[in-house]
Design an enzyme around this catalytic site. Structure first.
Site, PDB file in Angstrom:
ATOM      1  N   TYR A  69     -17.341  17.475 -14.303  1.00  0.00           N
ATOM      2  CA  TYR A  69     -17.632  16.052 -14.236  1.00  0.00           C
ATOM      3  C   TYR A  69     -18.629  15.773 -13.088  1.00  0.00           C
ATOM      4  O   TYR A  69     -18.407  16.210 -11.947  1.00  0.00           O
ATOM      5  CB  TYR A  69     -16.322  15.282 -14.023  1.00  0.00           C
ATOM      6  CG  TYR A  69     -16.541  13.811 -13.880  1.00  0.00           C
ATOM      7  CD1 TYR A  69     -17.052  13.063 -14.936  1.00  0.00           C
ATOM      8  CD2 TYR A  69     -16.270  13.151 -12.689  1.00  0.00           C
ATOM      9  CE1 TYR A  69     -17.282  11.706 -14.800  1.00  0.00           C
ATOM     10  CE2 TYR A  69     -16.489  11.799 -12.555  1.00  0.00           C
ATOM     11  CZ  TYR A  69     -16.997  11.083 -13.616  1.00  0.00           C
ATOM     12  OH  TYR A  69     -17.222   9.744 -13.471  1.00  0.00           O
ATOM     13  N   ASP A  99      -8.144  19.684 -13.068  1.00  0.00           N
ATOM     14  CA  ASP A  99      -8.519  18.377 -13.620  1.00  0.00           C
ATOM     15  C   ASP A  99      -8.222  18.451 -15.124  1.00  0.00           C
ATOM     16  O   ASP A  99      -8.937  19.109 -15.875  1.00  0.00           O
ATOM     17  CB  ASP A  99     -10.009  18.122 -13.355  1.00  0.00           C
ATOM     18  CG  ASP A  99     -10.491  16.781 -13.918  1.00  0.00           C
ATOM     19  OD1 ASP A  99      -9.799  16.220 -14.800  1.00  0.00           O
ATOM     20  OD2 ASP A  99     -11.555  16.311 -13.490  1.00  0.00           O
ATOM     21  N   ARG A 105       0.853  -1.200   0.000  1.00  0.00           N
ATOM     22  CA  ARG A 105       0.000   0.000   0.000  1.00  0.00           C
ATOM     23  C   ARG A 105       0.885   1.245   0.000  1.00  0.00           C
ATOM     24  O   ARG A 105       0.554   2.260  -0.602  1.00  0.00           O
ATOM     25  CB  ARG A 105      -0.957   0.000   1.199  1.00  0.00           C
ATOM     26  CG  ARG A 105      -1.778   1.275   1.295  1.00  0.00           C
ATOM     27  CD  ARG A 105      -3.084   1.178   2.094  1.00  0.00           C
ATOM     28  NE  ARG A 105      -3.068   0.247   3.183  1.00  0.00           N
ATOM     29  CZ  ARG A 105      -2.449   0.434   4.352  1.00  0.00           C
ATOM     30  NH1 ARG A 105      -1.812   1.570   4.595  1.00  0.00           N
ATOM     31  NH2 ARG A 105      -2.486  -0.484   5.283  1.00  0.00           N
ATOM     32  N   LYS A 109      -9.148   7.625 -18.821  1.00  0.00           N
ATOM     33  CA  LYS A 109      -9.546   8.193 -20.105  1.00  0.00           C
ATOM     34  C   LYS A 109      -8.362   8.199 -21.081  1.00  0.00           C
ATOM     35  O   LYS A 109      -7.917   7.154 -21.491  1.00  0.00           O
ATOM     36  CB  LYS A 109     -10.140   9.597 -19.885  1.00  0.00           C
ATOM     37  CG  LYS A 109     -11.100   9.677 -18.682  1.00  0.00           C
ATOM     38  CD  LYS A 109     -12.369   8.879 -18.853  1.00  0.00           C
ATOM     39  CE  LYS A 109     -13.205   8.722 -17.584  1.00  0.00           C
ATOM     40  NZ  LYS A 109     -13.523   9.928 -16.843  1.00  0.00           N
TER      41      LYS A 109
HETATM   42  C1  LIG Z   1     -13.964  10.289 -15.578  1.00  0.00           C
HETATM   43  C2  LIG Z   1     -13.616  11.598 -15.020  1.00  0.00           C
HETATM   44  C3  LIG Z   1     -13.308  11.754 -13.660  1.00  0.00           C
HETATM   45  C4  LIG Z   1     -13.380  10.607 -12.676  1.00  0.00           C
HETATM   46  O1  LIG Z   1     -12.437   9.619 -12.925  1.00  0.00           O
HETATM   47  P1  LIG Z   1     -12.665   8.053 -12.646  1.00  0.00           P
HETATM   48  O2  LIG Z   1     -11.416   7.451 -13.143  1.00  0.00           O
HETATM   49  O3  LIG Z   1     -13.898   7.639 -13.392  1.00  0.00           O
HETATM   50  O4  LIG Z   1     -12.855   7.912 -11.168  1.00  0.00           O
HETATM   51  C5  LIG Z   1     -12.941  13.021 -13.218  1.00  0.00           C
HETATM   52  N1  LIG Z   1     -12.893  14.077 -14.060  1.00  0.00           N
HETATM   53  C6  LIG Z   1     -13.195  13.965 -15.368  1.00  0.00           C
HETATM   54  C7  LIG Z   1     -13.123  15.180 -16.240  1.00  0.00           C
HETATM   55  C8  LIG Z   1     -13.579  12.732 -15.891  1.00  0.00           C
HETATM   56  O5  LIG Z   1     -13.893  12.637 -17.184  1.00  0.00           O
END
Ligand SMILES: *Cc1c(COP(=O)(O)O)cnc(C)c1O
Length: 381
Positions: A98, A170, A46, A195
């Site tokens: 998001y 983000d 961890r 993504k």
């Molecule tokens: C998908 C997404 C998230 C969350 O990420 P996960 O890997 O699904 O937990 C956060 N911000 C954006 C812009 C996203 O597209």
């Protein structure tokens, strides 16, 4: 080193025990110690895993950062950033973002006494108006999801620095190929590596990158104390994805531009939200802070009925109806019932996210096939 080379070689060394060119998947929970407290720098997985640590270095390099930290999902990475705060602290976030981030803020952290303000961050004045002595963090998403608004990262981080407020961007939509927020003054970059970084829709993963050692140590403490760490196999998949990010993004940008222009000229399409249009309100800022405009976009139909939108969503054959984005395959999504269902309807509509909005993640398939698919779906209406 230039980005393409950094993505392939950054942080990667042949495995010292075998010479394996690819980082091994260290599928272990613990490490044998020579004597109590005497070990090779690895105690328990961890806290330390060699596969994860190579990825953390590679991710840091991809964003021109000094440090990287990996999490079991993008949401877990976001969760770690908010855990830097204490009850009474305030956060300013965008009003188009998001849905899962909004849910985490409003449904989980608000009850621990953290206050969130949601404003249109494309104007720094809107942010200045809600800053007060309790503001600790600005949470920036740009381009925004799903309306593709643009936030001027350099202006916002400058404002934050004057007030000693932390900033986190983000950067999931842009990826490090299109935009590097640390270079524009951000303290932390967050990615849902699920993504574009992973790029193949086969893993859930998140990460944070930063330059400040103290901030890294605080976030590392949260990572190991709260335990939302990714497994080594997942880290391996992100390492593999990262090596082709530049190739995939190049094609996402080319295909994205073609699809955006095709939609804009179609008689049945209403408004197209894509930040590469010269008349997009954020175009000048996008051009300044991004290297391209990517493959994410949203649109409405001229006949703005929910039924027609629903019909279109189930008529595409190549564009798969699914949540998520950033994979090699094209996806079509209905934010109101899918990715953004956790945002109250009133709130959504106030910010322009209508029930008939359709979002596309344009993949890297042959562009003529993608346009043919959208064409047959639009003609069927
Ligand atoms: C998908 C997404 C998230 C969350 O990420 P996960 O890997 O699904 O937990 C956060 N911000 C954006 C812009 C996203 O597209």
């Amino acid at each position: 080193m230039k980005l393409a080379t950094k993505l392939i070689h950054g942080g990667i060394e042949p495995d010292p025990s075998t010479g394996a060119i690819m980082t091994p998947i260290f599928q272990t929970s613990t490490y044998v110690q020579e004597a109590p407290g005497k070990n090779k720098g690895y105690e328990y997985a961890r806290s330390q895993n060699p596969t994860r640590m190579v990825l953390e270095e590679a991710l840091a390099i991809s964003e021109n950062g000094k440090f990287g930290l990996c999490f079991s999902s993008g949401v877990a990475a976001t969760d770690a950033v908010i855990k830097l705060l204490s009850p009474g602290d305030e956060v300013i976030a965008g009003n188009d973002m998001y849905g899962g981030t909004y849910r985490l803020f409003s449904k989980v952290f608000e009850k621990f006494g953290i206050k969130f303000h949601y404003v249109d961050m494309s104007s720094t004045d809107n942010i200045s108006k809600v800053i007060n002595e309790k503001t600790r963090l600005l949470w920036i998403e740009t381009p925004t999801n799903p309306l593709m608004n643009i936030v001027d990262i350099a202006s916002v981080t400058k404002l934050a620095k004057q007030k000693k407020i932390l900033t986190c961007v983000d950067n999931t939509f842009a990826s490090p190929y299109l935009q590097n927020p640390l270079d524009l003054g951000a303290d932390i970059v967050m990615h849902s590596a699920t993504k574009y970084l992973g790029g193949h829709s086969d893993v859930i993963h998140g990460c944070l990158m930063m330059n400040d050692r103290d901030l890294r140590d605080q976030l590392y403490f949260i990572q190991k104390s709260c335990g939302a760490v990714p497994g080594p196999q997942d880290c391996f998949l992100i390492l593999r994805g990262l090596k082709t990010l530049h190739l995939r993004m190049e094609r996402h940008c080319i295909n994205g531009e073609q699809v955006a222009n095709y939609l804009r000229n179609h008689s049945k399409v209403g408004k197209v939200y894509w930040c590469g249009f010269e008349d997009h309100p954020g175009y000048a800022v996008a051009k300044k802070q991004m290297r391209g405009f990517g493959g994410m976009m949203s649109f409405t139909l001229k006949d703005d009925s929910v039924e027609k939108a629903m019909k279109l969503l189930s008529s595409t054959k190549l564009f798969a109806l699914a949540e998520s984005l950033g994979g090699v395959e094209s996806l079509i999504n209905h934010p109101a019932t899918m990715t953004h269902a956790s945002i109250p309807r009133e709130e959504r509509i106030k910010n322009g996210l209508t029930d008939s909005l359709i979002r596309l993640s344009v993949g890297v398939e042959d562009i003529t096939d993608l346009i043919d698919d959208l064409n047959q779906a639009l003609e069927s209406l």
